[in-house]
Structure formats: structure tokens, C-alpha cells
Write a protein that holds these residues in place. Structure first.
Motif, PDB file in Angstrom:
ATOM      1  N   GLU A   1       0.372  -1.403  -0.208  1.00  0.00           N
ATOM      2  CA  GLU A   1      -0.032  -0.301  -0.043  1.00  0.00           C
ATOM      3  C   GLU A   1       1.061   1.714  -0.056  1.00  0.00           C
ATOM      4  O   GLU A   1       0.069   2.293  -0.301  1.00  0.00           O
ATOM      5  CB  GLU A   1      -1.115   0.036   1.434  1.00  0.00           C
ATOM      6  CG  GLU A   1      -2.178  -0.952   1.607  1.00  0.00           C
ATOM      7  CD  GLU A   1      -2.508  -1.241   2.790  1.00  0.00           C
ATOM      8  OE1 GLU A   1      -2.244  -0.278   3.738  1.00  0.00           O
ATOM      9  OE2 GLU A   1      -4.000  -2.120   2.805  1.00  0.00           O
ATOM     10  N   GLY A   2       2.089   1.102   0.433  1.00  0.00           N
ATOM     11  CA  GLY A   2       3.277   2.391   0.678  1.00  0.00           C
ATOM     12  C   GLY A   2       3.791   2.997  -1.047  1.00  0.00           C
ATOM     13  O   GLY A   2       4.415   3.852  -0.895  1.00  0.00           O
ATOM     14  N   ILE A   3       3.359   1.803  -1.520  1.00  0.00           N
ATOM     15  CA  ILE A   3       4.511   2.161  -2.928  1.00  0.00           C
ATOM     16  C   ILE A   3       3.202   3.184  -3.269  1.00  0.00           C
ATOM     17  O   ILE A   3       2.421   3.031  -4.393  1.00  0.00           O
ATOM     18  CB  ILE A   3       4.245   0.884  -4.291  1.00  0.00           C
ATOM     19  CG1 ILE A   3       5.252  -0.470  -3.043  1.00  0.00           C
ATOM     20  CG2 ILE A   3       5.199   0.961  -5.460  1.00  0.00           C
ATOM     21  CD1 ILE A   3       6.710  -0.030  -2.924  1.00  0.00           C
ATOM     22  N   SER A   4       4.869   3.858  -3.675  1.00  0.00           N
ATOM     23  CA  SER A   4       3.540   5.462  -4.084  1.00  0.00           C
ATOM     24  C   SER A   4       3.236   4.860  -6.119  1.00  0.00           C
ATOM     25  O   SER A   4       4.251   4.501  -6.443  1.00  0.00           O
ATOM     26  CB  SER A   4       4.391   6.531  -3.742  1.00  0.00           C
ATOM     27  OG  SER A   4       5.954   6.390  -4.922  1.00  0.00           O
ATOM     28  N   GLU A   5       2.511   6.164  -6.552  1.00  0.00           N
ATOM     29  CA  GLU A   5       2.551   6.149  -8.050  1.00  0.00           C
ATOM     30  C   GLU A   5       3.939   6.386  -8.983  1.00  0.00           C
ATOM     31  O   GLU A   5       4.204   5.862 -10.198  1.00  0.00           O
ATOM     32  CB  GLU A   5       1.331   6.953  -8.960  1.00  0.00           C
ATOM     33  CG  GLU A   5      -0.188   6.894  -7.648  1.00  0.00           C
ATOM     34  CD  GLU A   5      -1.106   5.364  -9.131  1.00  0.00           C
ATOM     35  OE1 GLU A   5      -0.188   4.933  -9.508  1.00  0.00           O
ATOM     36  OE2 GLU A   5      -1.191   4.951  -8.356  1.00  0.00           O
ATOM     37  N   LYS A   6       4.917   7.854  -8.181  1.00  0.00           N
ATOM     38  CA  LYS A   6       6.139   7.761  -8.486  1.00  0.00           C
ATOM     39  C   LYS A   6       6.727   6.733  -8.921  1.00  0.00           C
ATOM     40  O   LYS A   6       7.857   6.244  -9.966  1.00  0.00           O
ATOM     41  CB  LYS A   6       6.741   8.975  -8.059  1.00  0.00           C
ATOM     42  CG  LYS A   6       7.549   9.719  -8.810  1.00  0.00           C
ATOM     43  CD  LYS A   6       7.890  10.785  -7.495  1.00  0.00           C
ATOM     44  CE  LYS A   6       9.442  11.298  -7.942  1.00  0.00           C
ATOM     45  NZ  LYS A   6       9.916  12.244  -7.076  1.00  0.00           N
ATOM     46  N   GLU A   7       6.704   5.735  -7.463  1.00  0.00           N
ATOM     47  CA  GLU A   7       7.780   4.656  -7.996  1.00  0.00           C
ATOM     48  C   GLU A   7       7.375   3.674  -8.262  1.00  0.00           C
ATOM     49  O   GLU A   7       8.447   2.678  -9.120  1.00  0.00           O
ATOM     50  CB  GLU A   7       7.599   3.721  -5.904  1.00  0.00           C
ATOM     51  CG  GLU A   7       8.298   4.504  -5.101  1.00  0.00           C
ATOM     52  CD  GLU A   7       8.093   3.814  -3.226  1.00  0.00           C
ATOM     53  OE1 GLU A   7       9.727   4.046  -3.008  1.00  0.00           O
ATOM     54  OE2 GLU A   7       6.960   4.239  -3.341  1.00  0.00           O
ATOM     55  N   LYS A   8       5.864   3.249  -9.109  1.00  0.00           N
ATOM     56  CA  LYS A   8       4.885   2.500  -9.929  1.00  0.00           C
ATOM     57  C   LYS A   8       5.717   2.803 -11.160  1.00  0.00           C
ATOM     58  O   LYS A   8       5.722   1.849 -12.361  1.00  0.00           O
ATOM     59  CB  LYS A   8       3.960   2.281 -10.100  1.00  0.00           C
ATOM     60  CG  LYS A   8       3.264   1.576  -8.590  1.00  0.00           C
ATOM     61  CD  LYS A   8       1.581   1.747  -8.672  1.00  0.00           C
ATOM     62  CE  LYS A   8       1.169   1.702  -7.373  1.00  0.00           C
ATOM     63  NZ  LYS A   8      -0.161   1.119  -7.297  1.00  0.00           N
ATOM     64  N   ALA A   9       5.704   4.423 -10.980  1.00  0.00           N
ATOM     65  CA  ALA A   9       6.213   4.672 -13.061  1.00  0.00           C
ATOM     66  C   ALA A   9       7.736   4.322 -13.503  1.00  0.00           C
ATOM     67  O   ALA A   9       7.847   3.756 -14.017  1.00  0.00           O
ATOM     68  CB  ALA A   9       5.788   6.341 -13.495  1.00  0.00           C
ATOM     69  N   ARG A  10       8.692   4.551 -11.794  1.00  0.00           N
ATOM     70  CA  ARG A  10      10.557   4.657 -11.764  1.00  0.00           C
ATOM     71  C   ARG A  10      10.120   2.922 -12.612  1.00  0.00           C
ATOM     72  O   ARG A  10      10.912   2.646 -13.166  1.00  0.00           O
ATOM     73  CB  ARG A  10      10.526   5.070 -10.713  1.00  0.00           C
ATOM     74  CG  ARG A  10      11.917   4.515 -11.061  1.00  0.00           C
ATOM     75  CD  ARG A  10      13.085   5.351 -10.295  1.00  0.00           C
ATOM     76  NE  ARG A  10      12.468   4.680  -8.526  1.00  0.00           N
ATOM     77  CZ  ARG A  10      11.808   5.662  -7.947  1.00  0.00           C
ATOM     78  NH1 ARG A  10      11.653   6.715  -7.767  1.00  0.00           N
ATOM     79  NH2 ARG A  10      11.316   5.421  -6.277  1.00  0.00           N
ATOM     80  N   LEU A  11       9.371   2.215 -11.997  1.00  0.00           N
ATOM     81  CA  LEU A  11       9.500   0.432 -11.796  1.00  0.00           C
ATOM     82  C   LEU A  11       8.995   0.598 -13.254  1.00  0.00           C
ATOM     83  O   LEU A  11       9.851  -0.414 -14.001  1.00  0.00           O
ATOM     84  CB  LEU A  11       9.064  -0.048 -10.665  1.00  0.00           C
ATOM     85  CG  LEU A  11       8.799  -2.241 -10.140  1.00  0.00           C
ATOM     86  CD1 LEU A  11      10.703  -2.006 -10.109  1.00  0.00           C
ATOM     87  CD2 LEU A  11       8.187  -2.482  -9.553  1.00  0.00           C
ATOM     88  N   LEU A  12       7.992   0.769 -13.314  1.00  0.00           N
ATOM     89  CA  LEU A  12       7.531   0.152 -14.705  1.00  0.00           C
ATOM     90  C   LEU A  12       8.658   0.667 -16.237  1.00  0.00           C
ATOM     91  O   LEU A  12       8.549   0.071 -16.729  1.00  0.00           O
ATOM     92  CB  LEU A  12       6.137   1.051 -15.212  1.00  0.00           C
ATOM     93  CG  LEU A  12       5.046   0.532 -14.799  1.00  0.00           C
ATOM     94  CD1 LEU A  12       4.122   1.125 -15.016  1.00  0.00           C
ATOM     95  CD2 LEU A  12       4.565  -0.941 -15.154  1.00  0.00           C
TER      96      LEU A  12
END
Length: 387
Positions: free
Chosen positions: A180-191
Motif C-alpha cells: 500500500e505504501g508504494i507510490s504512483e511515482k515509484e510504480k512509474a519508475r519501476l515500469l
């Protein structure tokens, strides 16, 4: 009056059991009960990745002695002598168990089994399963993995009053918070790091890579999905078995490595843990697990991911946590039908949202706190006037 003593004997100590034993130790202490956990060392050449050690106040390591690579003996008899209750995994290959059952039958020691009641992956009618069924009721207590295990024990004439359904679980609370703590910014970076497009629909597998997990089937269905859903990508987390004390197993890691080389949309990520593992779960829309289901379903639900598996007889008792059409899908054992079922669920936004909500609700219900409380109540009932 001295505190009652409980001894649990394990062949090795798995990472996923660490929190359980720590919490059970504290819970039993409040009831005036001392818990000790004996666990074996690793066989030479075995993997240490999935194993750990306990605080010396709670557990201690003993030498594992394997005979013919299949029969295990552990020298724990001084501790057995001091214990008021000894709890062991229900396994024929553990030589100590046969002596402990004899002590139980003679009324010299309280002994409890903890397990599945049967090996769902063993051939029905095998000599080993027949023998195991004959010893089910020859202990003082049963800590059943699940409601289904308890029902099976009842069907084999184990008295209801000596069965505790512990509702087997692991500590997923921290993992749930990490996802739940993974931010949208972190998701975008991982993608971006994975070279996945923003519109990617991600299927995830996380678990062991051996034959009963059916990684070949996973790859086959993923290929079919990709043909019909170009935005589909598959992430695979895990490693093949390096230890073989329980019998012959075959690593399917080479299969997924080859598939990742052949298909640019398949990513094999190796073993991942903690925050890093949580980030990949946060990217996914579905947990694809066509093989034998075990504790992986708890990670899936903790992350709010619908769980997709096949209707096969290989599953562990944790398959009971799946509510078909509520928190996942139980699909036919056919690659075409499986891929079609996953596809329909992924493309129907309302249905997918319902499955996500169901998975999250299941994750909040299947908790380590409940398992510890159930286990404590079973210990208290078994000990009776001793505690």
C-alpha cells in the motif's frame, strides 16, 4: 508451581514461521507456559535462502541426521523429557515421531500432530498414506492447518474434541503495508526500469519454481494471453529448489529463464523480498498460479490481488481460502480455458474491481494474530490442568 513447557520440533526453521514463533512465545508466556522450538541445521548443499534462526530464548538448533536421504533423526530427547507437550509435523520420514507416538499411547508424554492430515500430492491409496491414516488418532491433540484438514480428520474418526483448526497463516501485515505504501511515482519508475509501457496489464507469479508449481503451464497460458491481449506482461519472482530432502523435485527455473530470453514481455526477476518484492506486487493486476497452491495465496490477498489457479488435486489446504468468483478464480486444467478465464476477468473492469475487493477482504481475515490465538487455545485445551 513451575510453568508448563511446550516443545515444537521442526526439521528446519523457515523465514515465514519466524514471526509466528516469536508471537506465540509471547502469547503463551502470558498464560504461564514456556515455549521452546527445536529446529534442524541444513543438510550440506542445501539452500539457506528460505531458512533462518530463532532468538536463543525461544529456539535452539539441533543436528539433522539423514538416512538414505529420506529419513530424518534429530537428537532432542533431553528436551522431550522436560516438555509437558511435544508438537511435531505429521511426517512419516521423521523417525522421532514414531517413538513419540508410542510414548503418547503409553500415556508417558502428551504429543500433538500439526499438519495437513494427508499429503494431497501423494498417490491416493499409497502405502505411506495408508500408514499415515492409521496413526491419525494415536496422539493426544491435533493442530489442523485448516477447516478442510479438520473435516478430513473427523472423517477418519479423530475425536472432534482433540482438534484445533489453527487457520494456517503467515505475517502478511507488514507486507500489506509495504504494498500500500508504494507510490504512483515509484510504480512509474519501476515500469520504466522494466521497460514496460504505462498501459501494461501485469500478471504476476511469486513462489517456488519446481515441477508441481507447473511453470510450463504458466508460460503456455501467458503466451495465449499475450496473443489476445497485447498489453499483457508477465513477471515471475522466485527460485528453484536447492534442497531435496523430501523426495525428488525438479527445478523449473531453466524453463522460465528460457521463456524470458525468447519473449521480451516475460521478465524473470529471481527471488525478491521485503519492499522490493512489494513493489512488483503493486504493479500487478492478477496473481497467476496454475500449480500446487500453498502459502503464496496469502501474499496475493495481502496485496489485494485476485488469485487465479486451476482445478487440480495437487493443492495444499490453503486452497480453501480461495472463494471462486469472490477473491479469485478456480479455472479448468486446460491452458486455453485458463487463459480465457483470466482474460475475461482482466478486461471486465467491474468484475476485476470486485475480485480485488474480495482479495483484500480475505487478506484482512487470514491473519497471523488469529492463527496464534487459535494455536494458544489448542495448547491450553491439550494441557488442561497442567497449564
Amino acid at each position: 508451581m513451575k510453568a508448563a513447557r511446550v516443545l515444537i520440533i521442526e526439521p528446519v526453521l523457515k523465514h515465514y514461521r519466524l514471526s509466528f514463533y516469536e508471537q506465540l512465545h509471547e502469547t503463551l508466556l502470558k498464560e504461564g507456559i514456556s515455549l521452546r522450538v527445536a529446529y534442524g541445521d541444513l543438510t550440506p548443499g542445501s539452500s539457506v535462502a528460505n531458512n533462518t534462526v530463532l532468538d536463543p530464548r525461544i529456539g535452539f538448533q539441533v543436528k539433522n541426521r539423514w538416512f538414505c536421504k529420506r529419513l530424518l533423526y534429530q537428537a532432542v530427547w533431553p528436551e522431550v523429557k522436560e516438555a509437558d507437550l511435544v508438537i511435531v509435523d505429521q511426517a512419516l520420514k521423521h523417525l522421532n515421531n514414531h517413538f513419540l507416538v508410542l510414548l503418547s499411547r503409553l500415556g508417558l508424554k502428551k504429543v500433538a500432530y500439526w499438519g495437513h492430515g494427508r499429503n494431497r500430492q501423494s498417490k491416493e491409496g499409497s502405502l505411506a498414506e495408508w500408514f499415515k491414516s492409521k496413526t491419525l488418532a494415536r496422539v493426544d491433540w491435533w493442530f489442523a492447518y485448516s477447516e478442510g484438514t479438520a473435516d478430513y480428520l473427523l472423517s477418519r474418526k479423530v475425536p472432534k474434541e482433540i482438534i484445533t483448526n489453527v487457520q494456517n497463516a503467515v505475517d502478511t501485515s507488514r507486507f500489506s503495508r509495504e504494498v500500500e505504501g508504494i507510490s504512483e511515482k515509484e510504480k512509474a519508475r519501476l515500469l520504466s526500469d522494466l521497460s514496460l509501457p504505462k498501459e501494461a496489464i501485469v500478471g504476476l507469479y511469486c513462489g517456488s519454481l519446481y515441477d508441481n508449481k507447473r511453470i510450463d503451464f504458466l508460460i503456455e497460458t501467458a503466451v495465449l494471453l499475450k496473443k489476445k491481449l497485447p498489453s499483457f506482461f508477465l513477471l515471475v519472482i522466485g527460485d528453484g529448489p536447492k534442497e531435496n530432502n523430501g523426495g525428488p523435485v525438479t527445478s523449473q527455473r531453466p524453463l522460465i529463464e528460457e521463456a524470458a530470453r525468447r519473449h521480451s514481455w516475460i521478465r524473470y526477476l529471481g527471488p525478491k523480498f521485503g519492499q522490493e518484492k512489494a513493489a512488483y506486487f503493486a504493479l500487478a493486476q492478477a496473481f497467476l498460479h496454475p500449480g500446487a497452491v500453498g502459502l503464496a495465496i496469502l501474499d496475493s490477498f495481502a496485496a489485494g490481488l485476485p488469485f487465479f489457479t486451476t482445478d487440480i488435486p495437487l493443492h495444499g489446504p490453503e486452497i480453501e481460502y480461495l472463494r471462486n468468483q469472490e477473491n479469485g478464480l478456480l479455472l479448468p486444467d486446460d491452458a486455453g480455458a485458463f487463459s480465457e478465464g483470466v482474460l475475461e476477468a482482466l478486461l471486465d473492469e467491474e468484475r476485476r474491481s470486485k475480485l480485488h475487493l474480495g482479495a483484500r477482504a480475505a487478506g484482512k481475515n487470514l491473519t497471523l494474530d488469529k492463527m496464534v490465538d487459535n494455536f494458544k487455545n489448542g495448547v491450553l485445551s491439550c494441557l488442561g490442568g497442567i497449564a
